[in-house]
Scaffold this motif. Structure first.
Motif, short mmCIF file in Angstrom:
data_model
loop_
_atom_site.label_atom_id
_atom_site.label_comp_id
_atom_site.label_asym_id
_atom_site.label_seq_id
_atom_site.Cartn_x
_atom_site.Cartn_y
_atom_site.Cartn_z
N LEU A 89 68.99 11.70 36.50
CA LEU A 89 68.63 12.50 36.96
C LEU A 89 67.48 13.38 37.44
O LEU A 89 66.28 13.14 37.21
CB LEU A 89 67.13 13.32 35.25
CG LEU A 89 66.96 14.78 35.12
CD1 LEU A 89 68.32 15.39 34.47
CD2 LEU A 89 66.03 14.76 33.86
N LEU A 91 65.50 16.46 40.09
CA LEU A 91 65.32 18.18 39.71
C LEU A 91 64.42 17.85 41.00
O LEU A 91 63.72 17.66 41.35
CB LEU A 91 64.72 18.83 38.41
CG LEU A 91 63.56 17.34 38.17
CD1 LEU A 91 63.25 18.02 36.82
CD2 LEU A 91 63.63 16.19 37.71
N LEU A 97 60.04 23.54 32.82
CA LEU A 97 61.20 23.25 31.64
C LEU A 97 59.88 23.90 30.73
O LEU A 97 58.82 23.23 30.30
CB LEU A 97 61.16 22.34 31.70
CG LEU A 97 61.87 21.48 33.06
CD1 LEU A 97 61.94 20.01 33.44
CD2 LEU A 97 62.73 22.81 33.87
N VAL A 101 62.83 17.02 28.38
CA VAL A 101 64.60 16.65 28.76
C VAL A 101 65.01 15.51 28.04
O VAL A 101 64.43 14.17 27.79
CB VAL A 101 64.47 16.68 30.37
CG1 VAL A 101 65.75 16.50 30.74
CG2 VAL A 101 63.76 18.04 30.97
N GLY A 110 73.19 21.18 36.40
CA GLY A 110 71.97 21.84 35.39
C GLY A 110 71.99 23.75 36.12
O GLY A 110 72.38 23.94 36.86
N CYS A 143 68.89 23.98 39.69
CA CYS A 143 68.06 22.90 40.72
C CYS A 143 67.87 21.62 39.73
O CYS A 143 66.93 21.12 40.05
CB CYS A 143 66.97 23.11 41.25
SG CYS A 143 67.59 24.90 41.92
N ILE A 144 68.91 21.18 38.76
CA ILE A 144 68.61 20.59 37.71
C ILE A 144 69.81 19.41 37.99
O ILE A 144 70.99 20.28 38.36
CB ILE A 144 68.15 20.16 37.32
CG1 ILE A 144 66.30 21.24 36.90
CG2 ILE A 144 67.39 19.38 35.65
CD1 ILE A 144 66.69 21.98 35.76
N TYR A 145 70.10 18.30 37.83
CA TYR A 145 71.41 17.41 37.95
C TYR A 145 71.10 16.17 37.82
O TYR A 145 70.00 15.17 38.13
CB TYR A 145 72.52 18.07 39.34
CG TYR A 145 71.68 17.60 40.42
CD1 TYR A 145 72.07 15.83 41.28
CD2 TYR A 145 70.80 18.31 40.89
CE1 TYR A 145 71.36 15.74 42.70
CE2 TYR A 145 70.11 17.89 42.34
CZ TYR A 145 70.32 16.31 43.09
OH TYR A 145 69.82 16.74 44.38
N CYS A 146 72.67 15.23 37.38
CA CYS A 146 72.57 14.00 37.16
C CYS A 146 73.52 13.96 37.44
O CYS A 146 74.59 13.88 37.45
CB CYS A 146 72.67 13.97 35.07
SG CYS A 146 72.73 12.27 34.81
N SER A 176 64.60 27.26 32.25
CA SER A 176 63.36 26.43 33.00
C SER A 176 63.18 27.92 34.23
O SER A 176 63.68 29.18 33.59
CB SER A 176 64.37 25.88 34.51
OG SER A 176 65.55 25.88 35.00
#
Length: 211
Positions: A89, A91, A97, A101, A110, A143-146, A176
């Motif tokens: 993850l 970010l 947030l 999570v 995200g 600005c969140i991704y996995c 967020s």
């Protein structure tokens, strides 16, 4: 957590992750939200000693030092890729947030409800993000991704440009708020208050008995 940048628009001369919001640093909000994660990496650069000293209180936080933050986010991502070769993850370090999570075992992008005047929007098809762009789709990139960072070249100036090469990807929606400008620093209190009020009434309703 990518926290190597300058945050010049805030004009505070400290890393954005160290900005104080309602009595707590942004980085502390983030780490609390990531309590389900046994291992957390924080990439530091600008005035790194401030963050490093602050993070000593956390036993599960590891530091990645970006000695040249002026090279931008693609340099940060290449440093991350050298350290991590598994699903992670990722970010930005200027986010707050609302919820904890959970752990994820799949790649995703995200998204959130639009908040930023300079938002990067996501085009959605079913459960997937199919593209990024400037046209308002009512879905802002959070600005969140996995992903596995080593799967990407990180040869673009913006993360979403690199991620766009591997779309479509499933999306996960987040509550967020990004602290990027002095106005954001003021408006985040309104955003936080909304959840405090909601939590108050939810707690009260669940504790009362109605006849």
């Amino acid at each position: 957590i990518c926290a190597a940048g300058f945050g010049s628009r805030l004009k505070l001369n400290i890393p954005k992750a160290m900005v104080m919001i309602d009595g707590k640093r942004i980085i502390d909000y983030l780490i609390k939200s990531l309590k389900n994660y046994e291992e957390i990496y924080v990439v530091v650069g600008f005035k790194s000693s401030l963050i490093i000293a602050h993070l000593k209180k956390y036993n599960n936080v590891k530091i990645i030092i970006n000695d040249d933050p002026e090279l931008g986010i693609k340099h940060t991502m290449r440093l991350i890729s050298k350290e991590i070769n598994e699903l992670a993850l990722i970010l930005d370090g200027d986010l707050i947030l609302h919820n904890e999570v959970p752990l994820y075992d799949y790649e995703f992008i995200g998204i959130r409800d639009p908040l930023s005047p300079t938002a990067i929007y996501c085009k959605i098809d079913g459960t997937d993000v199919t593209s990024f762009g400037p046209i308002n789709t009512n879905h802002e990139w959070a600005c969140i991704y996995c992903t596995n960072p080593r799967k990407h070249d990180w040869d673009t100036d913006f993360v979403y440009e690199t991620l766009s090469k591997s779309l479509p990807k499933p999306f996960v929606r987040f509550e967020s708020f990004e602290i990027d400008t002095p106005e954001d620093k003021e408006e985040v209190y309104v955003w936080l208050k909304k959840f405090k009020i909601k939590n108050f009434w939810t707690t009260r309703a669940s504790s009362e008995k109605y006849l």
